[in-house]
Motif scaffolding. Structure first.
Motif, PDB file in Angstrom:
ATOM      1  N   GLN A 266       5.290 -39.773  29.632  1.00 45.17           N
ATOM      2  CA  GLN A 266       5.663 -40.018  28.246  1.00 45.17           C
ATOM      3  C   GLN A 266       7.023 -40.804  28.177  1.00 45.17           C
ATOM      4  O   GLN A 266       7.058 -41.591  27.247  1.00 45.17           O
ATOM      5  N   GLU A 267       7.853 -40.795  28.872  1.00 44.45           N
ATOM      6  CA  GLU A 267       9.051 -41.615  28.939  1.00 44.45           C
ATOM      7  C   GLU A 267       8.823 -42.950  29.074  1.00 44.45           C
ATOM      8  O   GLU A 267       9.249 -43.985  28.227  1.00 44.45           O
ATOM      9  N   TYR A 268       7.787 -43.489  29.953  1.00 44.15           N
ATOM     10  CA  TYR A 268       7.424 -44.809  30.278  1.00 44.15           C
ATOM     11  C   TYR A 268       6.784 -45.467  28.902  1.00 44.15           C
ATOM     12  O   TYR A 268       6.858 -46.475  28.437  1.00 44.15           O
ATOM     13  N   LEU A 269       5.926 -44.584  28.534  1.00 43.65           N
ATOM     14  CA  LEU A 269       5.136 -44.838  27.000  1.00 43.65           C
ATOM     15  C   LEU A 269       5.914 -44.966  25.954  1.00 43.65           C
ATOM     16  O   LEU A 269       5.838 -45.749  25.224  1.00 43.65           O
ATOM     17  N   ASP A 270       6.716 -43.924  25.450  1.00 40.27           N
ATOM     18  CA  ASP A 270       7.758 -44.054  24.428  1.00 40.27           C
ATOM     19  C   ASP A 270       8.710 -45.214  24.389  1.00 40.27           C
ATOM     20  O   ASP A 270       8.558 -45.894  23.366  1.00 40.27           O
ATOM     21  N   ILE A 271       9.285 -45.510  25.363  1.00 44.34           N
ATOM     22  CA  ILE A 271      10.103 -46.647  25.546  1.00 44.34           C
ATOM     23  C   ILE A 271       9.295 -47.944  25.673  1.00 44.34           C
ATOM     24  O   ILE A 271       9.990 -48.820  24.737  1.00 44.34           O
ATOM     25  N   ALA A 272       7.971 -47.903  26.248  1.00 45.95           N
ATOM     26  CA  ALA A 272       7.555 -49.372  26.083  1.00 45.95           C
ATOM     27  C   ALA A 272       7.034 -49.592  24.580  1.00 45.95           C
ATOM     28  O   ALA A 272       7.067 -50.786  24.336  1.00 45.95           O
ATOM     29  N   LEU A 273       6.608 -48.557  23.876  1.00 42.71           N
ATOM     30  CA  LEU A 273       6.332 -48.956  22.494  1.00 42.71           C
ATOM     31  C   LEU A 273       7.278 -49.040  21.524  1.00 42.71           C
ATOM     32  O   LEU A 273       7.182 -50.080  20.782  1.00 42.71           O
ATOM     33  N   LEU A 274       8.352 -48.628  21.777  1.00 41.84           N
ATOM     34  CA  LEU A 274       9.638 -48.892  21.138  1.00 41.84           C
ATOM     35  C   LEU A 274      10.175 -50.336  21.443  1.00 41.84           C
ATOM     36  O   LEU A 274      10.549 -51.238  20.370  1.00 41.84           O
ATOM     37  N   MET A 275      10.178 -50.803  22.815  1.00 39.72           N
ATOM     38  CA  MET A 275      10.738 -51.929  23.111  1.00 39.72           C
ATOM     39  C   MET A 275       9.809 -53.412  23.205  1.00 39.72           C
ATOM     40  O   MET A 275      10.157 -54.567  22.901  1.00 39.72           O
ATOM     41  N   LEU A 276       8.419 -53.233  23.101  1.00 34.67           N
ATOM     42  CA  LEU A 276       7.652 -54.206  23.325  1.00 34.67           C
ATOM     43  C   LEU A 276       6.722 -54.274  22.348  1.00 34.67           C
ATOM     44  O   LEU A 276       6.267 -55.558  21.903  1.00 34.67           O
ATOM     45  N   ARG A 277       6.226 -53.376  21.183  1.00 30.63           N
ATOM     46  CA  ARG A 277       5.103 -53.602  20.443  1.00 30.63           C
ATOM     47  C   ARG A 277       5.321 -54.679  19.363  1.00 30.63           C
ATOM     48  O   ARG A 277       4.573 -55.132  18.618  1.00 30.63           O
ATOM     49  N   GLN A 278       6.718 -54.982  18.753  1.00 25.00           N
ATOM     50  CA  GLN A 278       6.973 -55.822  17.954  1.00 25.00           C
ATOM     51  C   GLN A 278       7.655 -57.177  18.607  1.00 25.00           C
ATOM     52  O   GLN A 278       8.271 -57.915  17.729  1.00 25.00           O
ATOM     53  N   ARG A 279       7.345 -57.446  19.928  1.00 24.73           N
ATOM     54  CA  ARG A 279       8.023 -58.558  20.350  1.00 24.73           C
ATOM     55  C   ARG A 279       7.106 -59.518  20.348  1.00 24.73           C
ATOM     56  O   ARG A 279       7.501 -60.822  20.253  1.00 24.73           O
ATOM     57  N   TYR A 280       5.772 -59.653  20.323  1.00 22.76           N
ATOM     58  CA  TYR A 280       4.909 -60.527  20.506  1.00 22.76           C
ATOM     59  C   TYR A 280       3.647 -60.034  19.280  1.00 22.76           C
ATOM     60  O   TYR A 280       3.419 -59.056  19.468  1.00 22.76           O
TER      61      TYR A 280
END
Length: 340
Positions: A266-280
């Motif tokens: 869950q930690e990997y997913l939550d942080i990935a969504l916060l950091m990655l989803r609006q970068r590209y």
């Protein structure tokens, strides 16, 4: 340290009460504070970007520097001007702004700034020091920098953001108008009375110590993180080594704040969504979740995948006996390790 964690949770709760339907912004602001990472909030006018950052700065009671950039903003407007009295004495000094002793830098309308100012901030964001003034190299007590800006479109007259500058921000959050993003929440926004906010006093040392302790005490799976970003690379989404390392450290901080000594799925997913989803533009929530799922499957069944590859190699070589022997071993091991 638990006292600091409790303050972070209370801060997120108060921020959520300020802007309805923007929980991702509140979570990112608090996590960036805890992990000493920088954040950029992009969004259309009237969606409380500046409002929530201003409130955060005041609630935390940290020293903060506010500057609104525009096309005419010069570097001297940020750092200060030459001190004429000291200059007459033969000394080079500045009449300093609050920039020099602030824990939070709040730059509003960030992408309206001139290239001179944006280039200056590149060093500040990474090194937390400044070497481009008459004062020479000076370390800065910055916990983090929060920038806000209108979207990167011609109608807003904003500068384009190159990849090097984008890489300085761990979190990039884009806000649409609520009426086009979450119209069902409009009634709640209209009725909301923000009411009284309670100050939550932080200090520089406790935040630095929290991040340090989290990085030291929480374990992350380096193989899993490496595989995740390699998969993203294969899909055409490239991230720098600095960004990937920062991702790992922010996962650690998030797990630490949540009382864990080891990061979980869950930690990997939550942080990935916060950091990655609006970068590209093409890297949306579903793509991130699918990539994480693929990586988790590979990590979970890595030994089976390796053994299967070995078996197929034996088969391709025509080693029938070895093929059968390894296949039987794999079946027995799989039944033992993965009984379901």
């Amino acid at each position: 340290m638990q006292k600091t964690i409790n303050k972070l949770k209370e801060l997120e709760k108060q921020l959520n009460g300020l802007i309805i339907g923007r929980e991702n912004v509140s979570k990112a602001l608090v996590l960036a504070l805890a992990s000493n990472s920088h954040m950029l909030i992009l969004g259309k006018h009237g969606e409380a970007k500046s409002y929530i950052v201003d409130k955060l700065c005041k609630i935390t009671k940290l020293n903060y520097y506010y500057k609104q950039f525009h096309n005419e903003t010069q570097l001297k407007d940020v750092v200060g001007v030459l001190n004429p009295i000291e200059f007459q004495k033969g000394k080079l000094d500045l009449l300093k702004t609050k920039f020099w002793d602030s824990n939070i830098l709040f730059i509003d309308e960030f992408l309206r700034g001139r290239s001179e100012c944006l280039d200056f901030l590149m060093e500040v964001l990474v090194e937390r020091k400044c070497s481009k003034t008459i004062l020479g190299e000076v370390n800065l007590p910055i916990v983090y920098c929060i920038c806000t800006s209108n979207p990167l479109t011609d109608e807003y007259n904003t500068e384009r953001m190159d990849l090097a500058l984008k890489d300085r921000f761990s979190f990039i959050i884009y806000l649409k108008h609520l009426i086009e993003d979450k119209p069902e929440l409009l009634k709640e926004v209209i009725k909301t009375n923000n009411g009284h906010l309670t100050d939550i006093k932080f200090d520089y040392d406790e935040l630095i110590e929290l991040r340090k302790e989290a990085v030291e005490k929480v374990n992350v799976d380096a193989d899993f993180i490496s595989e995740l970003f390699q998969k993203l690379r294969d899909y055409g989404f490239l991230f720098s080594s600095r960004f990937i390392k920062n991702y790992a450290q922010i996962v650690k901080v998030s797990a630490f704040v949540n009382g864990k000594t080891e990061a979980d799925e869950q930690e990997y997913l939550d942080i990935a969504l916060l950091m990655l989803r609006q970068r590209y533009d093409a890297l949306d929530e579903k793509k991130i979740e699918d990539t994480l799922d693929e990586t988790l499957i590979l990590a979970t069944y890595k030994d089976v995948i390796t053994a299967t590859t070995d078996i197929m190699n034996e088969h391709s070589k025509g080693n029938t006996d070895a093929f059968i022997e390894k296949a039987v071993e794999l079946i027995e091991k799989t039944n033992e390790d993965y009984p379901e």
